[in-house]
Design a protein around this motif. Sequence first.
Motif, short mmCIF file in Angstrom:
data_model
loop_
_atom_site.label_atom_id
_atom_site.label_comp_id
_atom_site.label_asym_id
_atom_site.label_seq_id
_atom_site.Cartn_x
_atom_site.Cartn_y
_atom_site.Cartn_z
N TRP A 444 80.95 -12.80 45.49
CA TRP A 444 80.57 -11.49 45.70
C TRP A 444 79.00 -11.23 46.04
CZ3 TRP A 444 83.06 -11.16 40.47
CH2 TRP A 444 84.65 -11.55 40.46
N LYS A 445 78.33 -11.90 45.15
CA LYS A 445 77.01 -11.84 45.29
C LYS A 445 76.21 -12.07 46.37
CE LYS A 445 72.73 -11.37 42.37
NZ LYS A 445 72.01 -12.02 43.51
N THR A 446 76.60 -13.43 46.69
CA THR A 446 76.34 -13.75 48.13
C THR A 446 76.54 -12.94 49.13
OG1 THR A 446 76.30 -16.16 47.06
CG2 THR A 446 76.28 -15.99 49.59
N ASP A 449 74.27 -10.08 49.19
CA ASP A 449 72.92 -10.41 49.41
C ASP A 449 72.51 -10.59 50.75
OD1 ASP A 449 72.21 -10.29 46.58
OD2 ASP A 449 72.23 -12.49 46.38
N GLU A 491 76.27 -16.84 38.51
CA GLU A 491 75.35 -16.50 39.31
C GLU A 491 75.88 -15.38 40.35
OE1 GLU A 491 77.04 -20.30 41.05
OE2 GLU A 491 76.43 -19.43 38.99
N GLN A 492 77.33 -15.39 40.35
CA GLN A 492 77.90 -14.38 41.56
C GLN A 492 78.21 -12.91 40.63
OE1 GLN A 492 78.09 -14.79 44.63
NE2 GLN A 492 77.50 -16.80 44.90
N LYS A 493 77.78 -12.71 39.49
CA LYS A 493 77.94 -11.40 38.74
C LYS A 493 77.23 -10.31 39.81
CE LYS A 493 77.81 -13.27 33.97
NZ LYS A 493 77.02 -13.18 32.86
N ILE A 494 77.93 -9.27 39.94
CA ILE A 494 77.35 -7.98 40.51
C ILE A 494 76.92 -6.64 39.43
CG2 ILE A 494 77.81 -8.81 42.72
CD1 ILE A 494 80.10 -6.68 42.63
N SER A 495 76.36 -5.79 39.88
CA SER A 495 76.19 -4.61 38.84
C SER A 495 77.27 -3.83 38.85
CB SER A 495 74.89 -4.04 39.56
OG SER A 495 75.22 -3.18 40.72
N GLN A 498 77.46 -1.54 42.11
CA GLN A 498 77.86 -2.36 43.20
C GLN A 498 79.35 -2.58 43.13
OE1 GLN A 498 75.40 -5.78 42.37
NE2 GLN A 498 74.27 -5.32 44.36
#
Length: 565
Positions: A444-446, A449, A491-495, A498
């Motif tokens: 998700w974060k990728t 980004d 590393e794929q955590k999001i806020s 978001q």
Amino acid sequence: MTRHLTIALIALLAATPLSARKRLPAPEIPVTPQGLVDNVNGYTIDGQGNLERFSGLLIGRDGRVVKLLHEGDARPERPDFRLDGQHRTLLPGLNDAHGHISGLGFQALGLDLTSTTSLADAQRRLERYAAEHETPAWIRGGGWNQEKWQLGRFPTAADLDPFTKSRPVLLERIDGHAILANSAAMAAAGITARTPDPAGGRIERDAKGNPTGLFVDAARNLVEKAAPAPLPRERDAAIAKAQEILIADGITATSDMGTNVDDWESMRRLGDTDRLRMRITSYAMGVDTLLTVAGSQPTGWLYGGRLRMIGVKLYADGALGSRGAWLKRPYSDMPSTRGLQFMDDAKIKNLMSRAAMDGFQVAVHAIGDAANAQALDAIEELSATYEGDRRWRIEHAQIIDPADLPRFAKYKVIASMQPSHATSDHIMAVKRLGADRLKGAYAWKTMLDNHVPLAFGSDYPVEDPNPFAGMADAVTREDAAGDPPGGFLPEQKISLTQALAAFTTGGAYAAKAEDRIGSLEAGHFADFILLDRDPFQVDARALRETKVMETWIGGVRAWVRKAGS
């Protein structure tokens, strides 16, 4: 004169079928030009994806937002109604971008095995259900998961037969990509050791080649076609039940992924009798269904913006749990297979082109890295022909070769993903794939980004539709028990902002409905929810336990939590 009119009305009512006379209760608060919802702790996502705060909401006669009010803004002196929010938190109505409405309803009304923790538990429930429900002749249910049972194998017909006597039984796996049949069901369908595997499907067999009772993906139809289809009234009840569940979870809009003709007709019946409350964007199950229902273009919004068929759902592969997801390399825990390729490259491109030429949106189910690559290859080729605002969608986008990730952004492909899949799959995903293939998994974060449009859903009934559990999964990458500590691929955590955007504006954009829902900007429908807590002021566990207190759709209160529940 009045007496004659009264008698005529009574006669007309008596002649009207009871089903046609059923209507939703009148709203408790009328919609007026100056309806005021005040004293709230309001949040919405603005046009730039930022979190906007407000304390009041003006609603017009058309059920749309007139204006957001902030502290210090003047309020109408004499609004036609005023709801005191008592400083409760107000959010836009949430949007589940990928679900299966009839599936959710049928599972809730049938034998629901989602909470079973072992095969023995499921067998006890099956035996009890069979004893308590003498009809219909076939027992239908679903929600089982052999990984959750820690069974170490798929269940078989032999596991069901002692508990079902001669009644045929069909039990759908939690992911919807496999079905378990007992011996009576297989006999009714004429399934034998000589029955071949269909293209895009697999019949599980024992060492002697005999079917075990498990039918994966396209093989499902071999046994399901023998079962009687649900009656229209049963389908109507299922869709109404699903709507009830979703609205209680704060979901005011959803994309129904794989609507068949019977589902569409049922939704129309609910709309015709004023029982369709939520907003449904429909994606037809295949091109034939699409053309049968919608014809030569997407339908308009029906029932005051409640229902629309906009596109088609296609399948590139199956699911990871049943080893139907199509991988570039063999499964780590079963090197004899790479999963199931549902269509060759020419066929999937032809179907996507047929839908696109009439302006329909295309959504492709792709879980494995090979399936995602195939879908992206097709989009890359078709984008040269079908220009403009196409909004190609890839549903799930779970396992992606990192080399393919940049193509999502290049071709503006919407990643329609489900946070709960990552937390429920994390143990299985490592077994199925090995650590080296997880670099592009559940990314998700990728996606964010790289400025890829991201829409979140649950894939209900595969996962619980509760969007607050989904938000907690997105920000922690941990399940309800806190596993794995620190999060799966952290590393794929999001806020949380978001995640909320993906469940609101992201879902609206994915369904081409951002002109009317997703945020509470002026002109959008006044679809909102009131909560028992502020999600932005609690920890992840409390976020997961958030309760919706009221759901409003089009400026009308559609649901209220009962006291004590």
